[in-house]
Design a protein around this motif. Structure first.
Motif, mmCIF file in Angstrom:
data_model
loop_
_atom_site.group_PDB
_atom_site.id
_atom_site.type_symbol
_atom_site.label_atom_id
_atom_site.label_comp_id
_atom_site.label_asym_id
_atom_site.label_seq_id
_atom_site.Cartn_x
_atom_site.Cartn_y
_atom_site.Cartn_z
ATOM 1 N N ARG A 122 0.831 -1.214 0.000
ATOM 2 C CA ARG A 122 0.000 0.000 0.000
ATOM 3 C C ARG A 122 0.862 1.259 0.000
ATOM 4 N NH1 ARG A 122 -3.928 -0.114 4.859
ATOM 5 N NH2 ARG A 122 -4.824 1.670 3.762
ATOM 6 N N ALA A 123 1.945 1.238 0.766
ATOM 7 C CA ALA A 123 2.823 2.414 0.846
ATOM 8 C C ALA A 123 3.445 2.725 -0.511
ATOM 9 C CB ALA A 123 3.911 2.181 1.892
ATOM 10 N N ILE A 124 3.913 1.681 -1.206
ATOM 11 C CA ILE A 124 4.551 1.899 -2.509
ATOM 12 C C ILE A 124 3.524 2.335 -3.548
ATOM 13 C CG2 ILE A 124 5.695 0.699 -4.428
ATOM 14 C CD1 ILE A 124 7.267 -0.886 -2.343
ATOM 15 N N VAL A 125 2.373 1.677 -3.567
ATOM 16 C CA VAL A 125 1.348 2.025 -4.557
ATOM 17 C C VAL A 125 0.866 3.458 -4.354
ATOM 18 C CG1 VAL A 125 -1.013 1.514 -5.347
ATOM 19 C CG2 VAL A 125 0.619 -0.349 -4.982
ATOM 20 N N ASN A 152 -8.800 -12.587 -12.111
ATOM 21 C CA ASN A 152 -9.692 -11.655 -11.423
ATOM 22 C C ASN A 152 -11.072 -11.839 -12.032
ATOM 23 O OD1 ASN A 152 -11.128 -9.500 -10.351
ATOM 24 N ND2 ASN A 152 -9.359 -8.128 -10.362
ATOM 25 N N PHE A 153 -11.976 -12.439 -11.257
ATOM 26 C CA PHE A 153 -13.325 -12.718 -11.714
ATOM 27 C C PHE A 153 -14.332 -11.756 -11.090
ATOM 28 C CE2 PHE A 153 -11.926 -17.429 -12.080
ATOM 29 C CZ PHE A 153 -11.339 -17.171 -13.311
ATOM 30 N N SER A 154 -13.889 -10.590 -10.696
ATOM 31 C CA SER A 154 -14.810 -9.616 -10.119
ATOM 32 C C SER A 154 -15.908 -9.282 -11.118
ATOM 33 C CB SER A 154 -14.057 -8.343 -9.732
ATOM 34 O OG SER A 154 -13.074 -8.628 -8.760
ATOM 35 N N VAL A 155 -17.086 -8.957 -10.593
ATOM 36 C CA VAL A 155 -18.237 -8.738 -11.464
ATOM 37 C C VAL A 155 -17.995 -7.535 -12.371
ATOM 38 C CG1 VAL A 155 -19.875 -9.746 -9.849
ATOM 39 C CG2 VAL A 155 -19.383 -7.301 -9.716
ATOM 40 N N PRO A 156 -18.646 -7.510 -13.552
ATOM 41 C CA PRO A 156 -18.536 -6.335 -14.421
ATOM 42 C C PRO A 156 -18.892 -5.066 -13.660
ATOM 43 C CG PRO A 156 -19.634 -8.130 -15.580
ATOM 44 C CD PRO A 156 -19.479 -8.568 -14.148
ATOM 45 N N GLY A 157 -18.077 -4.038 -13.839
ATOM 46 C CA GLY A 157 -18.333 -2.782 -13.148
ATOM 47 C C GLY A 157 -17.633 -2.641 -11.816
ATOM 48 N N ALA A 158 -16.843 -3.654 -11.411
ATOM 49 C CA ALA A 158 -16.163 -3.601 -10.113
ATOM 50 C C ALA A 158 -14.821 -2.880 -10.187
ATOM 51 C CB ALA A 158 -15.950 -5.015 -9.566
ATOM 52 N N GLY A 159 -14.346 -2.585 -11.391
ATOM 53 C CA GLY A 159 -13.081 -1.859 -11.525
ATOM 54 C C GLY A 159 -11.875 -2.766 -11.691
ATOM 55 N N LYS A 160 -11.999 -3.808 -12.508
ATOM 56 C CA LYS A 160 -10.878 -4.743 -12.698
ATOM 57 C C LYS A 160 -9.669 -4.064 -13.335
ATOM 58 C CE LYS A 160 -13.475 -7.911 -14.783
ATOM 59 N NZ LYS A 160 -14.846 -7.522 -14.402
ATOM 60 N N THR A 161 -9.916 -3.103 -14.221
ATOM 61 C CA THR A 161 -8.801 -2.398 -14.871
ATOM 62 C C THR A 161 -8.002 -1.615 -13.834
ATOM 63 O OG1 THR A 161 -10.187 -2.181 -16.849
ATOM 64 C CG2 THR A 161 -8.182 -0.861 -16.773
ATOM 65 N N ALA A 162 -8.691 -0.929 -12.940
ATOM 66 C CA ALA A 162 -8.000 -0.170 -11.889
ATOM 67 C C ALA A 162 -7.238 -1.111 -10.960
ATOM 68 C CB ALA A 162 -9.010 0.648 -11.093
ATOM 69 N N MET A 163 -7.839 -2.262 -10.611
ATOM 70 C CA MET A 163 -7.142 -3.244 -9.772
ATOM 71 C C MET A 163 -5.837 -3.689 -10.447
ATOM 72 S SD MET A 163 -10.355 -5.692 -8.694
ATOM 73 C CE MET A 163 -11.904 -5.035 -8.082
ATOM 74 N N MET A 164 -5.924 -3.912 -11.761
ATOM 75 C CA MET A 164 -4.742 -4.355 -12.497
ATOM 76 C C MET A 164 -3.669 -3.280 -12.511
ATOM 77 S SD MET A 164 -4.576 -7.384 -13.948
ATOM 78 C CE MET A 164 -3.120 -7.572 -12.939
ATOM 79 N N TYR A 165 -4.089 -2.030 -12.613
ATOM 80 C CA TYR A 165 -3.112 -0.930 -12.589
ATOM 81 C C TYR A 165 -2.501 -0.772 -11.195
ATOM 82 C CZ TYR A 165 -3.623 0.772 -17.344
ATOM 83 O OH TYR A 165 -3.572 0.904 -18.718
ATOM 84 N N GLY A 166 -3.226 -1.160 -10.152
ATOM 85 C CA GLY A 166 -2.633 -1.167 -8.812
ATOM 86 C C GLY A 166 -1.475 -2.149 -8.748
ATOM 87 N N THR A 167 -1.687 -3.341 -9.317
ATOM 88 C CA THR A 167 -0.618 -4.346 -9.378
ATOM 89 C C THR A 167 0.550 -3.839 -10.216
ATOM 90 O OG1 THR A 167 -2.234 -6.137 -9.154
ATOM 91 C CG2 THR A 167 -0.101 -6.717 -10.106
ATOM 92 N N PHE A 168 0.228 -3.241 -11.359
ATOM 93 C CA PHE A 168 1.267 -2.728 -12.252
ATOM 94 C C PHE A 168 2.056 -1.600 -11.588
ATOM 95 C CE2 PHE A 168 2.504 0.127 -15.846
ATOM 96 C CZ PHE A 168 3.402 -0.736 -16.459
ATOM 97 N N ALA A 169 1.346 -0.732 -10.850
ATOM 98 C CA ALA A 169 2.014 0.380 -10.169
ATOM 99 C C ALA A 169 3.087 -0.133 -9.213
ATOM 100 C CB ALA A 169 0.989 1.220 -9.411
ATOM 101 N N TYR A 170 2.753 -1.171 -8.472
ATOM 102 C CA TYR A 170 3.711 -1.742 -7.521
ATOM 103 C C TYR A 170 4.877 -2.416 -8.246
ATOM 104 C CZ TYR A 170 5.642 -4.764 -3.877
ATOM 105 O OH TYR A 170 6.499 -5.402 -3.003
#
Length: 636
Positions: A122-125, A152-170
């Motif tokens: 969390r600190a790095i992201v 990542n099987f989160s439901v449509p509209g849950a923000g999977k793209t943003a979650m992926m960018y969180g991983t990429f950011a780290y």
């Protein structure tokens, strides 16, 4: 080979193949070794030279070496050594799947022993991004980071793209420096979301260097791709174009490229062209992810491809399900194995406000429509043709003057494996030229449902609202668009024939510009488009049984980011009728969709994976047209 060695050794030869080379003592010629090498026979490309087949996984190679070494060791003979190039090959691919399985389970269980790593993540992201992730998104991003390969099987509209960018950011942060770019394989209409979401998440902290491999400048220009690849941090290519760019992509992929397959249900067909291309991508990327809100729409065989995309080396030893097994497997067995490797967030987790109950707008058919419906039952031989003609006549009788265009149904990427395999046969059995309806003046037959829909849109627009309109047939969508524009309501039509380079601008003009209505079909815009910021009303003129498209179309306006008090409304237009009286089937189709939706939502909102609905589109059509679907239950 001109080499001297005290042990047999596996080297990489001049042809790029691994080869088992004997030592100076001719250990491999002893009877013990010869008996051991018998088990190697199916794995050798050339048994005499002892060169291995090129498609062997590192797990298979290590297992073979271990078995031979056991025999040699028992007789006191020199064991097999491995060259630096072989060791490098293993290290690049090695994924400790059993240990990762334990990691996945404990992270999902909230085990406090991961707290230090989570806090560090969390600190790095937080240093890397501008728009903070929601708490549930942070957990998902951390899970995917630790797992290295996961779904990542989160439901449509849950923000999977943003979650992926969180991983990429780290992973791409200076302190971690595990990856330096992201390759996304996705549908074409997802490209814009990956580009705009990067800018939203990172803001001024990172400048986007974007490479769209569908750009015309890269056609037959390998040099341009190589040049722009180096500085790119986000690269997109669609599933359909992947095969044509496969060689150059595989030349450029390395262990520092993060690989994402978005809307991975697009490659569920085992042996299909898209699946073959996706599975042929280099195994060099160590971080590999698959994303979809509908992971197993039809059955557990749908997991076969995406597990091979994530775990190409480990699948045969860890999962080891063949297709026959997956067709008849116990859901509990699947979930026990799969649970550590996927994350799922539902809309309740993210506090997305629930949409209002569906608003059904139903109207009686005109007298001429009733006559037309009877003519359809009497003249059409195929049940699928009957089904389609009834849907057409309900909204836009003029469509009966032309041949049925089966591509408009969106069946190829939908529920029916039968359709994929038997397209020519099904079309032949359900051919319908429109000849039988020439005696009717189709242009003058009133369709009260169409008029009701136009009046509804006019009312909503007069209240200052933007309206999203869903249709199925191109002729109907064009008629809606022309009618509304003729009334002075600025309306945009985006469908399959709309030039791809124009779509983003047209959608943005609807989202934030002066366009008041957007008309489309779920085949074209059902995935990866977010309109919820400014659009809260959707009107459905026509529906079919493709539940995946249907749910995704609804999720365009009901997504993460809506304020708690924001309504979302779906209007479904229907012509009254029933099969028993040779009438229209709108209400029955809708009810069947809602039945399937309940099964699916129970599946995707839970934490277990279960098949969401049956893969039998054509049978469902037959049940309705032949009156086997219990339509009378709809009115009780």
């Amino acid at each position: 080979m001109g080499m001297k060695s005290d042990n047999p050794i596996i080297i990489k030869n001049d042809d790029g193949l691994f080869q088992l080379v004997d030592d100076d003592h001719h250990t491999l010629e002893t009877k013990v070794a010869q008996r051991g090498l018998v088990i190697f026979a199916p794995y050798f490309k050339d048994p005499e030279q002892r060169t291995f087949k090129e498609d062997l996984t590192y797990i298979q190679l290590l297992e073979l070496v271990k078995k031979l070494d056991r025999r040699l060791k028992r007789k006191g003979l020199p064991e097999v050594k491995t060259s630096s190039k072989f060791n490098q090959f293993v290290q690049q691919r090695q994924y400790y799947i059993k240990e990762q399985s334990q990691a996945g389970l404990t992270i999902k269980d909230g085990d406090p022993r991961w707290q230090q790593e989570f806090d560090n993540f969390r600190a790095i992201v937080s240093q890397e991004i501008t728009r903070p992730l929601k708490p549930e998104q942070e957990k998902a991003s951390f899970f995917m980071t630790i797992m290295k390969r996961s779904a990542n099987f989160s439901v449509p509209g849950a923000g999977k793209t943003a979650m992926m960018y969180g991983t990429f950011a780290y992973l791409s942060s200076p302190r971690v420096n595990e990856v330096d770019k992201l390759l996304v394989v996705s549908p074409l209409n997802a490209f814009a979301a990956w580009r705009t979401e990067f800018q939203e998440v990172f803001g001024p902290k990172r400048e986007l260097h974007y490479l769209n491999m569908r750009d015309k400048k890269y056609n037959n220009n390998v040099g341009a791709i190589k040049h722009d690849w180096i500085k790119a941090d986000v690269i997109t290519i669609n599933y359909e174009a992947l095969q044509s760019k496969l060689n150059i992509i595989n030349d450029l992929l390395d262990s520092k490229t993060m690989l994402v397959f978005d809307e991975v249900h697009r490659v569920k067909g085992v042996g299909g062209q898209r699946a073959k291309a996706a599975l042929s991508l280099s195994r060099a990327p160590h971080y590999r992810y698959v994303l979809t809100g509908t992971p197993i729409p039809n059955g557990f065989r749908d997991i076969y491809n995406f597990l091979h995309l994530m775990y190409p080396d480990e699948y045969s030893s860890f999962f080891a399900w063949d297709l026959t097994t997956l067709n008849n497997i116990d859901p509990e067995d699947v979930n026990k194995k799969l649970s550590p490797f996927f994350w799922r967030t539902n809309k309740q987790d993210l506090q997305v406000p629930k949409p209002d109950p569906d608003i059904i707008k139903e109207v009686a058919p005109s007298k001429n429509q009733e006559l037309l419906a009877q003519a359809i039952y009497e003249n059409e031989n195929g049940t699928l043709a009957t089904f389609i003609r009834l849907l057409q006549a309900s909204t836009n009788p003029e469509l009966l003057s032309t041949n049925i265009n089966y591509k408009e149904l969106g069946l190829v990427d939908a529920d029916s494996g039968v359709w994929d395999k038997q397209t020519a046969t099904v079309e032949k059995e359900n051919s319908s030229s429109g000849e039988a309806y020439k005696k009717y003046d189709l242009t003058k037959i009133e369709a009260p449902k169409f008029e009701m829909g136009i009046d509804l849109i006019d009312k909503l627009v007069s209240q200052g609202k933007k309206v999203l309109v869903w249709g199925m047939f191109v002729g109907t969508m064009q008629k809606i668009t022309d009618t509304l524009n003729g009334m002075g309501i600025k309306t945009t039509l985006v469908y399959g024939a709309t030039p791809k380079q124009d779509r983003e601008g047209m959608i943005n003009n609807f989202r934030t510009g002066d366009a008041q209505v957007l008309v489309s079909n779920p085949n074209t815009l059902g995935e990866s488009i977010s309109l919820h910021q400014t659009v809260h009303d959707a009107v459905y003129f026509e529906c079919n049984f493709n539940l995946t498209f249907m749910l995704q179309s609804r999720d365009r306006i009901n997504r993460l980011g809506l304020p708690a008090n924001q309504y979302t409304r779906y209007y479904y237009l229907m012509t009254k009728g029933d099969v028993a009286h040779m009438g229209f089937i709108d209400r029955i189709v809708y009810k069947k969709l809602k039945d399937k939706e309940k099964v699916m939502l129970d599946a995707i909102d839970g934490q277990l994976l279960v098949p969401e609905y049956t893969d039998d589109y054509l049978q469902e059509v037959k049940d309705i047209v032949m009156g086997r679907y219990k339509w009378w239950k709809l009115y009780n």
